[in-house]
Design a protein around this motif. Structure first.
Motif, PDB file in Angstrom:
ATOM      1  N   MET A  32      18.732  72.108 -35.796  1.00  0.00           N
ATOM      2  CA  MET A  32      17.565  71.744 -35.000  1.00  0.00           C
ATOM      3  C   MET A  32      17.679  70.368 -34.357  1.00  0.00           C
ATOM      4  O   MET A  32      17.294  70.180 -33.219  1.00  0.00           O
ATOM      5  CB  MET A  32      16.306  71.807 -35.865  1.00  0.00           C
ATOM      6  CG  MET A  32      15.828  73.214 -36.051  1.00  0.00           C
ATOM      7  SD  MET A  32      15.669  74.032 -34.445  1.00  0.00           S
ATOM      8  CE  MET A  32      16.341  75.625 -34.833  1.00  0.00           C
TER       9      MET A  32
ATOM     10  N   ARG B 296      17.506  69.971 -30.455  1.00  0.00           N
ATOM     11  CA  ARG B 296      16.460  69.148 -29.856  1.00  0.00           C
ATOM     12  C   ARG B 296      17.052  68.093 -28.919  1.00  0.00           C
ATOM     13  O   ARG B 296      16.552  67.875 -27.818  1.00  0.00           O
ATOM     14  CB  ARG B 296      15.653  68.468 -30.971  1.00  0.00           C
ATOM     15  CG  ARG B 296      14.507  67.671 -30.413  1.00  0.00           C
ATOM     16  CD  ARG B 296      13.582  67.162 -31.491  1.00  0.00           C
ATOM     17  NE  ARG B 296      12.584  66.307 -30.858  1.00  0.00           N
ATOM     18  CZ  ARG B 296      11.330  66.245 -31.228  1.00  0.00           C
ATOM     19  NH1 ARG B 296      10.908  66.946 -32.231  1.00  0.00           N
ATOM     20  NH2 ARG B 296      10.487  65.457 -30.592  1.00  0.00           N
TER      21      ARG B 296
ATOM     22  N   GLU C  60       7.915  78.052 -19.686  1.00  0.00           N
ATOM     23  CA  GLU C  60       7.893  78.378 -21.117  1.00  0.00           C
ATOM     24  C   GLU C  60       7.502  79.842 -21.282  1.00  0.00           C
ATOM     25  O   GLU C  60       6.383  80.233 -20.968  1.00  0.00           O
ATOM     26  CB  GLU C  60       6.879  77.466 -21.824  1.00  0.00           C
ATOM     27  CG  GLU C  60       6.800  77.710 -23.308  1.00  0.00           C
ATOM     28  CD  GLU C  60       5.693  76.901 -23.986  1.00  0.00           C
ATOM     29  OE1 GLU C  60       4.944  76.174 -23.296  1.00  0.00           O
ATOM     30  OE2 GLU C  60       5.578  77.014 -25.218  1.00  0.00           O
TER      31      GLU C  60
ATOM     32  N   SER D 262       4.264  82.467 -30.702  1.00  0.00           N
ATOM     33  CA  SER D 262       5.590  82.461 -30.078  1.00  0.00           C
ATOM     34  C   SER D 262       5.845  81.206 -29.249  1.00  0.00           C
ATOM     35  O   SER D 262       6.866  81.108 -28.580  1.00  0.00           O
ATOM     36  CB  SER D 262       5.779  83.715 -29.209  1.00  0.00           C
ATOM     37  OG  SER D 262       4.785  83.804 -28.207  1.00  0.00           O
ATOM     38  N   ARG D 263       4.930  80.231 -29.317  1.00  0.00           N
ATOM     39  CA  ARG D 263       5.179  78.967 -28.613  1.00  0.00           C
ATOM     40  C   ARG D 263       6.064  78.059 -29.453  1.00  0.00           C
ATOM     41  O   ARG D 263       6.103  78.161 -30.668  1.00  0.00           O
ATOM     42  CB  ARG D 263       3.864  78.235 -28.317  1.00  0.00           C
ATOM     43  CG  ARG D 263       3.094  78.827 -27.171  1.00  0.00           C
ATOM     44  CD  ARG D 263       2.017  77.886 -26.688  1.00  0.00           C
ATOM     45  NE  ARG D 263       2.535  76.923 -25.734  1.00  0.00           N
ATOM     46  CZ  ARG D 263       1.782  75.972 -25.172  1.00  0.00           C
ATOM     47  NH1 ARG D 263       0.518  75.849 -25.492  1.00  0.00           N
ATOM     48  NH2 ARG D 263       2.311  75.131 -24.302  1.00  0.00           N
ATOM     49  N   ASN D 264       6.726  77.146 -28.760  1.00  0.00           N
ATOM     50  CA  ASN D 264       7.527  76.156 -29.457  1.00  0.00           C
ATOM     51  C   ASN D 264       6.644  74.936 -29.710  1.00  0.00           C
ATOM     52  O   ASN D 264       6.220  74.274 -28.774  1.00  0.00           O
ATOM     53  CB  ASN D 264       8.723  75.786 -28.572  1.00  0.00           C
ATOM     54  CG  ASN D 264       9.570  74.684 -29.169  1.00  0.00           C
ATOM     55  OD1 ASN D 264       9.110  73.921 -30.007  1.00  0.00           O
ATOM     56  ND2 ASN D 264      10.802  74.621 -28.737  1.00  0.00           N
TER      57      ASN D 264
ATOM     58  N   LEU E  58       7.806  71.544 -28.065  1.00  0.00           N
ATOM     59  CA  LEU E  58       8.204  71.475 -26.655  1.00  0.00           C
ATOM     60  C   LEU E  58       7.408  70.409 -25.898  1.00  0.00           C
ATOM     61  O   LEU E  58       7.969  69.641 -25.121  1.00  0.00           O
ATOM     62  CB  LEU E  58       8.043  72.849 -25.989  1.00  0.00           C
ATOM     63  CG  LEU E  58       8.586  72.936 -24.570  1.00  0.00           C
ATOM     64  CD1 LEU E  58      10.095  72.724 -24.545  1.00  0.00           C
ATOM     65  CD2 LEU E  58       8.256  74.288 -23.945  1.00  0.00           C
TER      66      LEU E  58
ATOM     67  N   ILE F 102      11.363  81.396 -27.432  1.00  0.00           N
ATOM     68  CA  ILE F 102      11.953  81.905 -28.673  1.00  0.00           C
ATOM     69  C   ILE F 102      12.968  83.012 -28.358  1.00  0.00           C
ATOM     70  O   ILE F 102      12.979  83.554 -27.247  1.00  0.00           O
ATOM     71  CB  ILE F 102      10.855  82.459 -29.614  1.00  0.00           C
ATOM     72  CG1 ILE F 102      10.049  83.561 -28.920  1.00  0.00           C
ATOM     73  CG2 ILE F 102       9.932  81.353 -30.117  1.00  0.00           C
ATOM     74  CD1 ILE F 102       9.188  84.363 -29.864  1.00  0.00           C
TER      75      ILE F 102
ATOM     76  N   VAL G 245      15.300  79.544 -29.059  1.00  0.00           N
ATOM     77  CA  VAL G 245      15.224  78.649 -30.210  1.00  0.00           C
ATOM     78  C   VAL G 245      13.948  78.944 -30.990  1.00  0.00           C
ATOM     79  O   VAL G 245      12.852  78.942 -30.451  1.00  0.00           O
ATOM     80  CB  VAL G 245      15.236  77.162 -29.770  1.00  0.00           C
ATOM     81  CG1 VAL G 245      15.119  76.259 -30.990  1.00  0.00           C
ATOM     82  CG2 VAL G 245      16.501  76.844 -28.991  1.00  0.00           C
ATOM     83  N   LEU G 246      14.143  79.207 -32.265  1.00  0.00           N
ATOM     84  CA  LEU G 246      13.015  79.448 -33.153  1.00  0.00           C
ATOM     85  C   LEU G 246      12.906  78.212 -34.024  1.00  0.00           C
ATOM     86  O   LEU G 246      13.788  77.926 -34.819  1.00  0.00           O
ATOM     87  CB  LEU G 246      13.323  80.683 -34.004  1.00  0.00           C
ATOM     88  CG  LEU G 246      12.182  81.431 -34.641  1.00  0.00           C
ATOM     89  CD1 LEU G 246      11.194  81.938 -33.606  1.00  0.00           C
ATOM     90  CD2 LEU G 246      12.726  82.608 -35.432  1.00  0.00           C
ATOM     91  N   TRP G 247      11.836  77.439 -33.851  1.00  0.00           N
ATOM     92  CA  TRP G 247      11.733  76.200 -34.624  1.00  0.00           C
ATOM     93  C   TRP G 247      11.370  76.533 -36.050  1.00  0.00           C
ATOM     94  O   TRP G 247      10.587  77.441 -36.303  1.00  0.00           O
ATOM     95  CB  TRP G 247      10.736  75.256 -33.962  1.00  0.00           C
ATOM     96  CG  TRP G 247      11.301  74.836 -32.667  1.00  0.00           C
ATOM     97  CD1 TRP G 247      11.166  75.476 -31.480  1.00  0.00           C
ATOM     98  CD2 TRP G 247      12.203  73.754 -32.428  1.00  0.00           C
ATOM     99  NE1 TRP G 247      11.925  74.855 -30.517  1.00  0.00           N
ATOM    100  CE2 TRP G 247      12.569  73.792 -31.071  1.00  0.00           C
ATOM    101  CE3 TRP G 247      12.766  72.748 -33.226  1.00  0.00           C
ATOM    102  CZ2 TRP G 247      13.441  72.868 -30.493  1.00  0.00           C
ATOM    103  CZ3 TRP G 247      13.628  71.822 -32.646  1.00  0.00           C
ATOM    104  CH2 TRP G 247      13.958  71.887 -31.302  1.00  0.00           C
TER     105      TRP G 247
END
Ligand code: GTP
Ligand code: MG
Length: 297
Positions: free
Chosen positions: A10, A14, A29, A39-41, A44, A128, A174-176
């Motif tokens: 990560m 980042r 996005e 499903s938001r980051n 971001l 994601i 990218v899945l945080w």
């Protein structure tokens, strides 16, 4: 030059993301219209460096239209433009393009004043895994430049794609790791954003069945030819597991998913349920509603 993103790291992801954001005029996005918040980051916006951000809600064709309207209003109230889109048919993509030109009009005007003839708008497409970034780019470009596939982790490297005066950067999903609640993780699993071997498919199926028993009982009944469904309230897998068993049993019998001795193969039923939901076979379903919407289950 191609850059490996190392989605597993990560801090590195980042750093790379921040440096790319500095190179672009806007962020596009992508979120899944069935779970626009989950499903938001979450980080971001911390990295956005005042770049305009347009939200595209993909899979609008699979989401509940009433919920999609509620989400658009929810984001609008926060001052964010969210555009529902079906990136497979291209529906909604014209609006995204217009919004991109509008969001970057200052840059364009400044450049025009300087006498520049050709102004390129650069936007980074983020989201994601499996949300539809590469498909969005292909459809926008009207050619198949980016590799796509209905599983997470297809795009391994970033890639610039030119569409006339716009350049879009395709990025790996990218899945945080900061997943706030177990429910958020379960929604992501049911939606297809998480690789199958990483989550518990029985838990994901039970979570979905409980949710659908309250929000979309008719769709469940129709697809699996069930008579009546008692509403089940999701709390955790231990509590809900016994409650969903009668449904799993009924569905398993209808589908002939039996193991030796005539018992229902519960794991197979769970896998099938999640797969059919991901493919939209039950009908149009949204997994979460905006906090204020009445339908929130
Ligand atoms: N029905 C429908 N399916 C969609 C939509 N958007 C994406 N999909 C499905 O999701 C799959 C994934 O699309 P990709 O474009 O590969 O997703 P991605 O975000 O680039 O994924 P990664 O590269 O793995 O991060 C597509 O092949 C479609 O099957 C949509 O708007 N409607
Ligand atoms: Mg991709």
């Amino acid at each position: 030059m191609t850059v490996q993103w190392y989605p597993g790291h990560m801090a590195k992801a980042r750093r790379i993301m921040e440096s790319r954001i500095r190179q672009v005029d806007a962020l596009i996005e992508l979120v899944d219209a069935r779970l626009p918040l989950s499903s938001r980051n979450p980080v971001l916006q911390e990295m956005a460096f005042k770049r305009p951000n347009i939200i595209v809600m993909t899979r609008s064709d699979l989401a509940d239209p009433k919920a999609t309207d509620a989400w658009c209003a929810h984001f609008a109230a926060e001052g964010i433009l969210a555009v529902p889109a079906n990136v497979m048919s291209g529906e909604g993509l014209g609006r995204v393009k217009d919004a991109l030109f509008q969001a970057t009009s200052e840059k364009v005007n400044r450049a025009k004043q300087k006498g520049l003839k050709r102004i390129i708008i650069r936007a980074m497409v983020v989201g994601i895994p499996n949300v539809g970034k590469s498909s969005f780019i292909n459809k926008s470009a009207r050619r198949s430049v980016a590799k796509t596939g209905n599983q997470p982790g297809v795009t391994r490297q970033e890639q610039w794609v030119k569409l006339g005066d716009i350049e879009l950067l395709d990025t790996p999903g990218v899945l945080w790791p900061k997943i706030d609640t177990p429910e958020q993780g379960l929604r992501l699993a049911v939606s297809g954003a998480i690789k199958e071997h990483i989550y518990d498919v029985e838990e994901a199926a039970a979570f979905f069945v409980a949710y659908a028993s309250k929000q979309y009982p008719a769709l469940l009944c129709q697809r699996y030819q069930l008579d009546v469904i008692e509403p089940i309230t999701w709390t955790d897998i231990q509590t809900v597991w016994p409650q969903v068993q009668p449904l799993f049993q009924a569905i398993g019998k209808r589908r002939g998913m039996l193991i030796k001795g005539g018992e229902v193969d519960v794991e197979r039923v769970a896998r099938m349920l999640v797969k059919e939901v991901q493919e939209g076979l039950l009908g149009r379903i949204t997994f979460e509603w905006p906090p204020t919407a009445e339908n929130d289950g």
